[in-house]
Write a protein that holds these residues in place. Structure first.
Motif, PDB file in Angstrom:
ATOM      1  N   CYS A 221      -7.130 -21.886  11.572  1.00 19.50           N
ATOM      2  CA  CYS A 221      -7.221 -22.093  13.029  1.00 19.50           C
ATOM      3  C   CYS A 221      -6.919 -20.782  13.737  1.00 19.50           C
ATOM      4  N   SER A 222      -7.864 -20.319  14.558  1.00 16.32           N
ATOM      5  CA  SER A 222      -7.669 -19.068  15.303  1.00 16.32           C
ATOM      6  C   SER A 222      -7.202 -19.307  16.736  1.00 16.32           C
ATOM      7  N   CYS A 223      -7.313 -20.554  17.213  1.00 14.92           N
ATOM      8  CA  CYS A 223      -7.008 -20.822  18.623  1.00 14.92           C
ATOM      9  C   CYS A 223      -5.563 -21.249  18.864  1.00 14.92           C
ATOM     10  N   GLY A 224      -4.941 -21.830  17.856  1.00 15.32           N
ATOM     11  CA  GLY A 224      -3.560 -22.282  17.995  1.00 15.32           C
ATOM     12  C   GLY A 224      -3.422 -23.714  18.479  1.00 15.32           C
ATOM     13  N   LYS A 225      -4.534 -24.404  18.713  1.00 17.42           N
ATOM     14  CA  LYS A 225      -4.447 -25.777  19.238  1.00 17.42           C
ATOM     15  C   LYS A 225      -4.382 -26.849  18.164  1.00 17.42           C
ATOM     16  N   SER A 226      -4.715 -26.498  16.934  1.00 17.84           N
ATOM     17  CA  SER A 226      -4.747 -27.490  15.864  1.00 17.84           C
ATOM     18  C   SER A 226      -3.368 -28.099  15.616  1.00 17.84           C
TER      19      SER A 226
ATOM     20  N   CYS B 120      -7.689 -25.468  10.897  1.00 17.47           N
ATOM     21  CA  CYS B 120      -8.441 -26.028  12.020  1.00 17.47           C
ATOM     22  C   CYS B 120      -8.554 -27.544  11.905  1.00 17.47           C
ATOM     23  N   ASP B 121      -8.382 -28.234  13.031  1.00 19.48           N
ATOM     24  CA  ASP B 121      -8.619 -29.686  13.052  1.00 19.48           C
ATOM     25  C   ASP B 121      -9.699 -30.043  14.080  1.00 19.48           C
ATOM     26  N   GLY B 122     -10.407 -29.020  14.565  1.00 17.84           N
ATOM     27  CA  GLY B 122     -11.485 -29.260  15.533  1.00 17.84           C
ATOM     28  C   GLY B 122     -11.054 -29.156  16.979  1.00 17.84           C
ATOM     29  N   ALA B 123      -9.767 -28.918  17.225  1.00 12.99           N
ATOM     30  CA  ALA B 123      -9.253 -28.883  18.604  1.00 12.99           C
ATOM     31  C   ALA B 123      -9.758 -27.687  19.408  1.00 12.99           C
ATOM     32  N   HIS B 124     -10.375 -26.711  18.733  1.00 15.60           N
ATOM     33  CA  HIS B 124     -10.910 -25.536  19.441  1.00 15.60           C
ATOM     34  C   HIS B 124     -12.165 -25.885  20.229  1.00 15.60           C
TER      35      HIS B 124
ATOM     36  N   GLN C 281     -13.386 -19.961  17.166  1.00 12.95           N
ATOM     37  CA  GLN C 281     -13.977 -20.581  15.977  1.00 12.95           C
ATOM     38  C   GLN C 281     -12.996 -20.419  14.831  1.00 12.95           C
ATOM     39  N   PRO C 282     -12.957 -21.390  13.920  1.00 16.65           N
ATOM     40  CA  PRO C 282     -12.079 -21.226  12.757  1.00 16.65           C
ATOM     41  C   PRO C 282     -12.607 -20.123  11.832  1.00 16.65           C
TER      42      PRO C 282
HETATM   43  S1  FES Z   1      -9.813 -22.908  15.490  1.00 17.19           S
HETATM   44 FE1  FES Z   1      -8.032 -23.874  16.259  1.00 17.19          FE
HETATM   45  S2  FES Z   1      -8.468 -25.992  16.027  1.00 17.19           S
HETATM   46 FE2  FES Z   1     -10.205 -24.987  15.234  1.00 17.19          FE
END
Ligand code: FES
Length: 83
Positions: free
Chosen positions: A29-34, A40-44, A50-51
């Motif tokens: 996960c690159s966004c930190g929202k997962s 990654c859990d798709g929360a981006h 993008q993961p």
């Molecule tokens: S990259 Fe963070 S949830 Fe997918």
């Protein structure tokens, strides 16, 4: 064309230590929202993030970046010390 880069969320100042299996693909996960850090859990979805796919050649212990500010994704590179 200009692009506005969003800042990723700092989930953890430090790495996630994970045992990975050779040949299996992981999505960091690159966004930190997962909610399934460090993966990654798709929360981006809907963000500019993008993961990062990661397929280890050998089974090993990997230190995945938790602060999401690493310059060497998906690895922790110590950037968290400066945040
Ligand atoms: S990259 Fe963070 S949830 Fe997918």
């Amino acid at each position: 064309m200009s692009e506005i880069m969003e800042e990723p969320i700092i989930v953890k100042k430090g790495p996630y230590e994970v045992e990975v299996e050779a040949g299996k693909t992981y999505y960091w996960c690159s966004c930190g929202k997962s909610e399934k850090q460090p993966f990654c859990d798709g929360a981006h979805s809907g963000s500019g993030f993008q993961p990062v796919p990661f397929t280890p050649e050998i089974s090993d212990t990997i230190f995945f970046c938790g602060c999401k500010h690493t310059k060497a994704p998906p690895y922790c590179d110590g950037t968290d010390k400066d945040l």
